[in-house]
Write a protein that holds these residues in place. Sequence first.
Motif, PDB file in Angstrom:
ATOM      1  N   GLU A 187      30.107  65.187  10.522  1.00 49.29           N
ATOM      2  CA  GLU A 187      29.386  64.198   9.731  1.00 49.29           C
ATOM      3  C   GLU A 187      29.274  62.891  10.507  1.00 49.29           C
ATOM      4  N   THR A 188      28.103  62.277  10.515  1.00 47.92           N
ATOM      5  CA  THR A 188      27.896  60.997  11.199  1.00 47.92           C
ATOM      6  C   THR A 188      27.319  59.987  10.225  1.00 47.92           C
ATOM      7  N   SER A 189      27.488  58.730  10.574  1.00 44.76           N
ATOM      8  CA  SER A 189      26.911  57.643   9.774  1.00 44.76           C
ATOM      9  C   SER A 189      26.346  56.619  10.739  1.00 44.76           C
ATOM     10  N   MET A 190      25.186  56.922  11.286  1.00 46.12           N
ATOM     11  CA  MET A 190      24.568  56.074  12.301  1.00 46.12           C
ATOM     12  C   MET A 190      23.638  55.044  11.660  1.00 46.12           C
ATOM     13  N   ASN A 191      23.828  53.804  12.025  1.00 45.68           N
ATOM     14  CA  ASN A 191      22.932  52.740  11.583  1.00 45.68           C
ATOM     15  C   ASN A 191      21.697  52.741  12.492  1.00 45.68           C
ATOM     16  N   PRO A 192      20.519  53.096  11.976  1.00 45.58           N
ATOM     17  CA  PRO A 192      19.337  53.240  12.836  1.00 45.58           C
ATOM     18  C   PRO A 192      18.485  51.990  12.929  1.00 45.58           C
ATOM     19  N   LEU A 193      19.015  50.840  12.501  1.00 44.39           N
ATOM     20  CA  LEU A 193      18.181  49.644  12.399  1.00 44.39           C
ATOM     21  C   LEU A 193      17.504  49.292  13.712  1.00 44.39           C
ATOM     22  N   GLY A 194      18.264  49.291  14.836  1.00 44.40           N
ATOM     23  CA  GLY A 194      17.671  48.936  16.120  1.00 44.40           C
ATOM     24  C   GLY A 194      16.535  49.864  16.509  1.00 44.40           C
ATOM     25  N   MET A 195      16.715  51.159  16.265  1.00 46.80           N
ATOM     26  CA  MET A 195      15.686  52.131  16.599  1.00 46.80           C
ATOM     27  C   MET A 195      14.458  51.974  15.697  1.00 46.80           C
ATOM     28  N   VAL A 196      14.701  51.718  14.403  1.00 42.06           N
ATOM     29  CA  VAL A 196      13.595  51.545  13.456  1.00 42.06           C
ATOM     30  C   VAL A 196      12.769  50.318  13.817  1.00 42.06           C
ATOM     31  N   VAL A 197      13.441  49.190  14.098  1.00 43.47           N
ATOM     32  CA  VAL A 197      12.726  47.965  14.439  1.00 43.47           C
ATOM     33  C   VAL A 197      11.923  48.152  15.732  1.00 43.47           C
ATOM     34  N   ALA A 198      12.470  48.890  16.697  1.00 43.64           N
ATOM     35  CA  ALA A 198      11.748  49.147  17.950  1.00 43.64           C
ATOM     36  C   ALA A 198      10.493  49.974  17.690  1.00 43.64           C
ATOM     37  N   LEU A 199      10.641  51.040  16.910  1.00 42.63           N
ATOM     38  CA  LEU A 199       9.502  51.910  16.612  1.00 42.63           C
ATOM     39  C   LEU A 199       8.416  51.158  15.848  1.00 42.63           C
ATOM     40  N   LEU A 200       8.818  50.388  14.842  1.00 40.23           N
ATOM     41  CA  LEU A 200       7.836  49.651  14.050  1.00 40.23           C
ATOM     42  C   LEU A 200       7.178  48.560  14.886  1.00 40.23           C
ATOM     43  N   GLY A 201       7.938  47.938  15.782  1.00 38.77           N
ATOM     44  CA  GLY A 201       7.359  46.928  16.657  1.00 38.77           C
ATOM     45  C   GLY A 201       6.301  47.514  17.583  1.00 38.77           C
ATOM     46  N   ALA A 202       6.559  48.722  18.099  1.00 33.46           N
ATOM     47  CA  ALA A 202       5.584  49.394  18.966  1.00 33.46           C
ATOM     48  C   ALA A 202       4.312  49.725  18.187  1.00 33.46           C
TER      49      ALA A 202
ATOM     50  N   PRO B  97      25.275  46.145  18.869  1.00 34.20           N
ATOM     51  CA  PRO B  97      24.082  46.270  19.715  1.00 34.20           C
ATOM     52  C   PRO B  97      22.866  46.770  18.938  1.00 34.20           C
ATOM     53  N   GLY B  98      23.095  47.350  17.771  1.00 34.03           N
ATOM     54  CA  GLY B  98      21.986  47.819  16.944  1.00 34.03           C
ATOM     55  C   GLY B  98      21.252  46.706  16.240  1.00 34.03           C
ATOM     56  N   PHE B  99      21.776  45.475  16.317  1.00 34.35           N
ATOM     57  CA  PHE B  99      21.179  44.366  15.588  1.00 34.35           C
ATOM     58  C   PHE B  99      20.459  43.385  16.493  1.00 34.35           C
ATOM     59  N   ILE B 100      20.060  43.822  17.697  1.00 34.46           N
ATOM     60  CA  ILE B 100      19.169  43.021  18.531  1.00 34.46           C
ATOM     61  C   ILE B 100      18.036  43.914  19.023  1.00 34.46           C
ATOM     62  N   THR B 101      16.896  43.296  19.292  1.00 41.47           N
ATOM     63  CA  THR B 101      15.741  44.034  19.784  1.00 41.47           C
ATOM     64  C   THR B 101      15.815  44.166  21.298  1.00 41.47           C
ATOM     65  N   SER B 102      14.945  44.974  21.876  1.00 41.90           N
ATOM     66  CA  SER B 102      14.832  45.083  23.327  1.00 41.90           C
ATOM     67  C   SER B 102      13.396  45.478  23.646  1.00 41.90           C
ATOM     68  N   ASN B 103      12.560  44.470  23.968  1.00 46.17           N
ATOM     69  CA  ASN B 103      11.131  44.686  24.167  1.00 46.17           C
ATOM     70  C   ASN B 103      10.707  44.220  25.561  1.00 46.17           C
ATOM     71  N   LEU B 104      10.205  45.144  26.353  1.00 47.41           N
ATOM     72  CA  LEU B 104       9.730  44.830  27.697  1.00 47.41           C
ATOM     73  C   LEU B 104       8.269  44.410  27.638  1.00 47.41           C
ATOM     74  N   THR B 105       7.960  43.247  28.211  1.00 48.38           N
ATOM     75  CA  THR B 105       6.584  42.749  28.244  1.00 48.38           C
ATOM     76  C   THR B 105       6.077  42.727  29.680  1.00 48.38           C
ATOM     77  N   GLY B 106       4.898  43.295  29.880  1.00 52.71           N
ATOM     78  CA  GLY B 106       4.219  43.266  31.168  1.00 52.71           C
ATOM     79  C   GLY B 106       2.793  42.791  30.983  1.00 52.71           C
ATOM     80  N   LYS B 107       1.978  42.913  32.021  1.00 47.68           N
ATOM     81  CA  LYS B 107       0.602  42.441  31.931  1.00 47.68           C
ATOM     82  C   LYS B 107      -0.337  43.412  32.640  1.00 47.68           C
ATOM     83  N   ARG B 108      -1.434  43.749  31.956  1.00 49.99           N
ATOM     84  CA  ARG B 108      -2.461  44.583  32.580  1.00 49.99           C
ATOM     85  C   ARG B 108      -3.266  43.760  33.582  1.00 49.99           C
ATOM     86  N   ASP B 109      -4.075  44.451  34.372  1.00 49.06           N
ATOM     87  CA  ASP B 109      -4.901  43.764  35.362  1.00 49.06           C
ATOM     88  C   ASP B 109      -5.871  42.783  34.714  1.00 49.06           C
TER      89      ASP B 109
END
Length: 407
Positions: free
Chosen positions: A227-242, A188-200
């Motif tokens: 100790e953890t080894s979390m792949n942050p790719l999904g979070m990084v791509v979301a932040l950079l996309g924003a 699930p970390g290897f897909i994006t999730s971007n909500l698109t809406g529209k202003r007035d």
Amino acid sequence: GITISRDTIHIPGIKLGFDKPVFFERHAVGGEYGAGWKNVGKGRVLTTFFPDDIKEKPQVIDGRQLDNDMSAVVIYDNPLDNVEDLAHIFFTRCLEANIVPYVVTKKTVFKWQEGFWRKMKTVFDKDYKEKYLAAGLLKGTGGDLMHLISDAATMQIIRWTGGGFGMACHNYDGDMLTDEVAQVHRSPGFITSNLTGKRDDGVLIKEFEASHGTVADLWHAHLRGQETSMNPLGMVVALLGAMEHAATLAPGPDAEKTVKFTQACKEAVYQAFRDGRGTRDMAGPSGLTTEQFVDTVAEDLHLRLATGKAPTPRPAVPEVVHPSRKFRRNFKVDELKMQAMFDRFDLDKNGQIGFAEFVEMAVELGVAPLSDEAVIEQQKKQEEKTDSEATRGRIKRWASISEPKLY
């Protein structure tokens, strides 16, 4: 909201699940997520629509007799006014990325989903069909936009690992099918999730999130000092996309700096995976911890921003190109049973599965790719079968609000 776009993330140089991008548009309004419900006993239920114009008569949507001691009565609606906006977003994105579009519903049984398909088809025929034909993207779909019932879509997602396709669907179907896409694409970390809406004023606004959610298990392990080894790719791509979307809404010198940072950060993360400096789900047991991964990306990013150049690539680790799935958190495969399955298809018992043996295995397991013509024919047969089954059952309904008798 209009749509939740969920697309596969690809790291150049690393083999994941799908070879080419897979796009998804999930209608971001209505459906089960906005449902009202009550647990009730035996009795009758009448669902009535009252038009805004009080001069118009009410309409009975549904009436039925409840014969169980306990029933969950649910009501929801599927707003369709913004489906045209979703269609334009979907067809534009697929055309730009050279991707074949499909529309997914269960309209053969859920008749109310017909409107979604018709609106999507109308927009496609009017504004996009000729462009897709010119691009040669409809050769495998009979020269037209193809509809898939959700049952068929679940099978094709597993089969079409070459990628290069997009699907648009209702809210709930999109939720389920994109989870399947994520699993085929490794995580699930290897897909994006971007909500698109529209202003007035018509300007599109977007909200970005990591599709895998909060990974609470890893967070609690971190709080316990483990100790953890979390792949942050999904979070990084979301932040950079924003950040990049914010830059497009407010162009200028600061926006240019923002884009420079996001591009450098994304490449630093990708390079870490390519060099074998990834987390353990990608690099195996020798992979980095969460903190080590952040540190190595930060070192790379600092150099890119300071000099404008990428660091000298480190020797690639073979496991990065073909990472083992054994190190995923949900790996629960019985290897003894896998060996037995291998032996069953290794017909000449030479310890290898040749192409002919592989074909037999794929056909028996039901995962062999079908020809384009066979897919279309299978789709037609499935729709005819489902439609036939749907017309056999009869539900007790009330005829009208003024004549409440069952028929």
